[in-house]
Design a protein around this motif. Structure first.
Motif, mmCIF file in Angstrom:
data_model
loop_
_atom_site.group_PDB
_atom_site.id
_atom_site.type_symbol
_atom_site.label_atom_id
_atom_site.label_comp_id
_atom_site.label_asym_id
_atom_site.label_seq_id
_atom_site.Cartn_x
_atom_site.Cartn_y
_atom_site.Cartn_z
ATOM 1 N N PHE A 1 0.800 -1.226 0.000
ATOM 2 C CA PHE A 1 0.000 0.000 0.000
ATOM 3 C C PHE A 1 0.834 1.276 0.000
ATOM 4 N N TYR A 2 1.635 1.496 1.027
ATOM 5 C CA TYR A 2 2.358 2.775 1.152
ATOM 6 C C TYR A 2 3.229 3.079 -0.075
ATOM 7 N N PRO A 3 3.994 2.107 -0.579
ATOM 8 C CA PRO A 3 4.835 2.399 -1.756
ATOM 9 C C PRO A 3 4.040 2.669 -3.031
ATOM 10 N N ARG A 4 2.730 2.354 -3.040
ATOM 11 C CA ARG A 4 1.949 2.505 -4.260
ATOM 12 C C ARG A 4 1.007 3.715 -4.243
ATOM 13 N N ALA B 1 -8.534 -0.021 -7.826
ATOM 14 C CA ALA B 1 -7.818 0.066 -9.105
ATOM 15 C C ALA B 1 -7.877 1.479 -9.684
ATOM 16 N N ASN B 2 -8.958 2.207 -9.398
ATOM 17 C CA ASN B 2 -9.068 3.595 -9.850
ATOM 18 C C ASN B 2 -7.955 4.464 -9.276
ATOM 19 N N ASP B 3 -7.412 4.029 -8.139
ATOM 20 C CA ASP B 3 -6.305 4.750 -7.503
ATOM 21 C C ASP B 3 -4.977 4.014 -7.676
ATOM 22 N N GLN B 4 -4.910 3.140 -8.666
ATOM 23 C CA GLN B 4 -3.718 2.333 -8.952
ATOM 24 C C GLN B 4 -3.303 1.432 -7.781
ATOM 25 N N LEU B 5 -4.298 0.975 -7.035
ATOM 26 C CA LEU B 5 -4.044 0.077 -5.910
ATOM 27 C C LEU B 5 -4.731 -1.263 -6.179
ATOM 28 N N SER B 6 -4.259 -2.306 -5.515
ATOM 29 C CA SER B 6 -4.852 -3.631 -5.693
ATOM 30 C C SER B 6 -4.804 -4.392 -4.374
ATOM 31 N N LEU B 7 -5.541 -5.495 -4.314
ATOM 32 C CA LEU B 7 -5.598 -6.311 -3.106
ATOM 33 C C LEU B 7 -4.555 -7.428 -3.164
ATOM 34 N N SER C 1 8.137 13.651 -3.366
ATOM 35 C CA SER C 1 8.903 13.360 -4.577
ATOM 36 C C SER C 1 10.390 13.237 -4.260
ATOM 37 N N VAL C 2 10.892 14.114 -3.409
ATOM 38 C CA VAL C 2 12.304 14.052 -3.004
ATOM 39 C C VAL C 2 12.577 12.781 -2.207
ATOM 40 N N PHE C 3 11.692 12.477 -1.256
ATOM 41 C CA PHE C 3 11.883 11.291 -0.420
ATOM 42 C C PHE C 3 11.876 10.004 -1.244
ATOM 43 N N SER C 4 11.068 9.983 -2.305
ATOM 44 C CA SER C 4 10.923 8.762 -3.107
ATOM 45 C C SER C 4 11.886 8.718 -4.287
ATOM 46 N N GLY C 5 12.794 9.708 -4.377
ATOM 47 C CA GLY C 5 13.750 9.716 -5.476
ATOM 48 C C GLY C 5 13.144 10.136 -6.784
ATOM 49 N N THR C 6 12.249 11.116 -6.726
ATOM 50 C CA THR C 6 11.532 11.702 -7.873
ATOM 51 C C THR C 6 10.532 10.745 -8.522
ATOM 52 N N ILE C 7 10.299 9.572 -7.942
ATOM 53 C CA ILE C 7 9.245 8.681 -8.414
ATOM 54 C C ILE C 7 7.912 9.286 -7.991
ATOM 55 N N SER C 8 6.888 9.172 -8.830
ATOM 56 C CA SER C 8 5.631 9.882 -8.577
ATOM 57 C C SER C 8 4.651 9.090 -7.715
ATOM 58 N N TYR C 9 5.152 8.190 -6.902
ATOM 59 C CA TYR C 9 4.281 7.474 -5.984
ATOM 60 C C TYR C 9 5.086 6.998 -4.780
ATOM 61 N N GLY C 10 4.376 6.715 -3.711
ATOM 62 C CA GLY C 10 5.011 6.177 -2.516
ATOM 63 C C GLY C 10 5.014 7.133 -1.340
ATOM 64 N N LEU C 11 4.682 6.606 -0.149
ATOM 65 C CA LEU C 11 4.779 7.340 1.109
ATOM 66 C C LEU C 11 5.897 6.728 1.943
#
Length: 531
Positions: A153-156, A252-258, A184-194
């Motif tokens: 979850f968090y990385p996605r 899936a609408n939020d790019q998440l899955s089970l 964005s800085v914390f994730s290395g400019t990747i556009s997802y992840g907490l």
């Protein structure tokens, strides 16, 4: 913003940065140099882009064990940047909480925001066990239970979608934009992840699942959620499948899955059997009754409470009525432990008598038991650290020798960097030549910056002058984490350290200058920094 930064600092001082890593020593600096820290945070806020270029946050991402064979990434953000990030999120936290399904509806249990100035706490005292107990109650009036959780979850969590949600919460200030820039800085400019582990991410994660929660509620679906865990209650198995499809579509609408492996539809009877220890009804088995009593006790002792002394005495009385040693002995003899029961038993060790604490430590650190207990190793380390100072020399010797034995036998637990941080934290308390040799070897062979700074602090407290002088020549190649530790070490090198600080003053960042002044005050008052 200063008021929100102050709340962030107070929360960090009293509760630490994350629930994954050992606490960095900056939390003590934040307490003793509060005004100066707030000034730095306001300077960062006044010109964020300049601050990011001059003192970019060095984020540590390490593997944290999950279960017997799984891992997740835990994140430690450089402490000043972590405080700034948390302050930004706290400034929107109440608004975020107001957008969520109300707590009284007993659907969403995780991280309900409520600032407590006295405790410095961000969340109401609702726990995972509270969530599970409510699930049991709902299951009693349902035929089937769907249990699942969000995969990775968090990385996605998608930054763009999160920014849209933040702007809906606050469409006036630039705080949403700042939060996303930092992510964005914390994730290395990747556009997802907490970042995993800190309270700021927990608040943002709840916002990220808000849409899905309302989709379930608007369709009158009976459900409970704690973080990324969903439990849904249905009358028929067919209904459970239909809801599973709906939930998957909305996520899936939020790019998440089970998680397929953790998704299960079961009868309510089966669900209740699995969670029997959390059900307060009487049971015949004596050991199960002991475990049930243990789970019904709140171990979350608050040392800042006005009734702290009475609360601790009540906790000790409650824990000592339970056979903690018996529960631990039973768990280590299983092929796989019940992690909920075992963690609760481990956390209760601090309330036992010293004699029973030593017994518990012997069980928990026995080399033959550690494989079985590996999923809760960091919980063991925290518990051991909490009782270490109060144990007799015999108890301390048992702990030290057990931890050193892990390295002699090259136990796989020492190959996990996060475990190393906790082990070194405990071994740092008392000096021995065996420990010193181990620390020198670890510093030379490990790449973990947080571990290296722990070793610099320990070697400083042990007066290892020969080693510190050598590290002095490496200062310009050290990272932010180790540099601050060596600034501390320089105050224990006498005139040599004084001359070094004078000649390197121009190399220090504004944060390092504050660390220097703080370390000077600590040295003057004879208050060493602890790892």
């Amino acid at each position: 913003m200063r008021q929100y930064f102050n709340k962030a600092l107070l929360n960090i001082i009293k509760h630490g940065d994350t629930d994954i890593f050992p606490f960095p020593f900056e939390r003590y600096l934040f307490e003793e140099k509060n005004k100066e820290t707030l000034d730095i945070l306001e300077k960062i806020h006044a010109n964020l882009d300049t601050a990011l270029s001059e003192s970019p946050p060095l984020t540590l991402v390490k593997l944290s064990p999950v279960g017997y064979f799984g891992f997740r990434q835990g994140t430690m953000i450089e402490p000043f940047w972590n405080a700034y990030f948390l302050g930004l999120v706290i400034s929107l936290a109440e608004k975020i909480e107001n957008t969520r399904i109300k707590e009284i509806e007993k659907k969403v249990f995780s991280y309900r925001y409520e600032w407590n100035d006295e405790k410095g706490s961000l969340f109401k005292d609702t726990t995972w066990i509270s969530y599970k107990k409510q699930c049991i109650e709902y299951s009693k009036s349902s035929g089937f239970v769907l249990q699942t959780d969000v995969s990775n979850f968090y990385p996605r969590v998608n930054h763009h979608k999160l920014e849209n949600e933040l702007k809906r919460v606050d469409g006036i200030t630039d705080t949403p934009k700042r939060i996303i820039k930092l992510l964005s800085v914390f994730s290395g400019t990747i556009s997802y992840g907490l970042p995993v582990g800190g309270p700021a991410s927990r608040i943002l994660a709840e916002l990220a699942l808000n849409h899905t929660d309302y989709h379930l509620k608007s369709r009158a679906i009976k459900f409970c959620r704690y973080a990324d865990d969903y439990t849904i209650f249905c009358d028929t198995e067919s209904e459970a499948y239909k809801i599973l499809i709906l939930l998957s579509e909305k996520l899936a609408n939020d790019q998440l899955s089970l998680q397929k492996g953790k998704t299960k539809i079961m009868s309510s009877t089966e669900y209740q059997d699995i969670h029997q220890f959390l059900d307060p009804k009487p049971v015949e088995d004596e050991v199960s009754e002991e475990e049930q009593k243990l789970l019904n006790i709140s171990i979350r002792f608050d040392p800042y409470s006005a009734t702290a002394v009475d609360d601790y005495e009540a906790l000790k009385d409650a824990v000592r009525e339970i056979d903690i040693i018996g529960i631990l002995s039973k768990e280590v003899n299983k092929t796989k432990i019940d992690q909920t029961v075992t963690k609760q038993a481990i956390n209760s060790v601090k309330a036992l008598t010293e004699e029973n604490q030593v017994q518990a430590v012997k069980i928990l650190l026995d080399q033959d038991n550690l494989t079985t207990l590996s999923p809760v190793f960091t919980t063991i380390m925290r518990s051991v650290r909490s009782v270490y100072d109060d144990l007799s020399d015999e108890g301390k010797d048992i702990i030290d020798s057990s931890l050193l034995e892990l390295f002699k036998t090259e136990n796989y637990l020492t190959k996990i960097e996060l475990n190393l941080n906790y082990i070194v934290q405990i071994l740092s308390i008392r000096h021995s030549h065996a420990k010193e040799e181990l620390f020198v070897k670890l510093f030379d062979t490990e790449t973990n910056h947080f571990l290296k700074r722990q070793i610099i602090v320990a070697m400083t407290n042990w007066g290892s002058h020969y080693w510190l002088v050598d590290i002095k020549h490496q200062f310009t190649t050290l990272t932010t984490w180790e540099r601050r530790a060596f600034i501390y070490a320089s105050f224990y090198l006498g005139d040599e350290g004084k001359h070094w600080r004078a000649s390197n003053k121009s190399l220090f960042s504004k944060e390092e200058l504050l660390v220097r002044d703080w370390c000077s005050a600590r040295k003057t008052s004879n208050k060493p920094i602890l790892v």
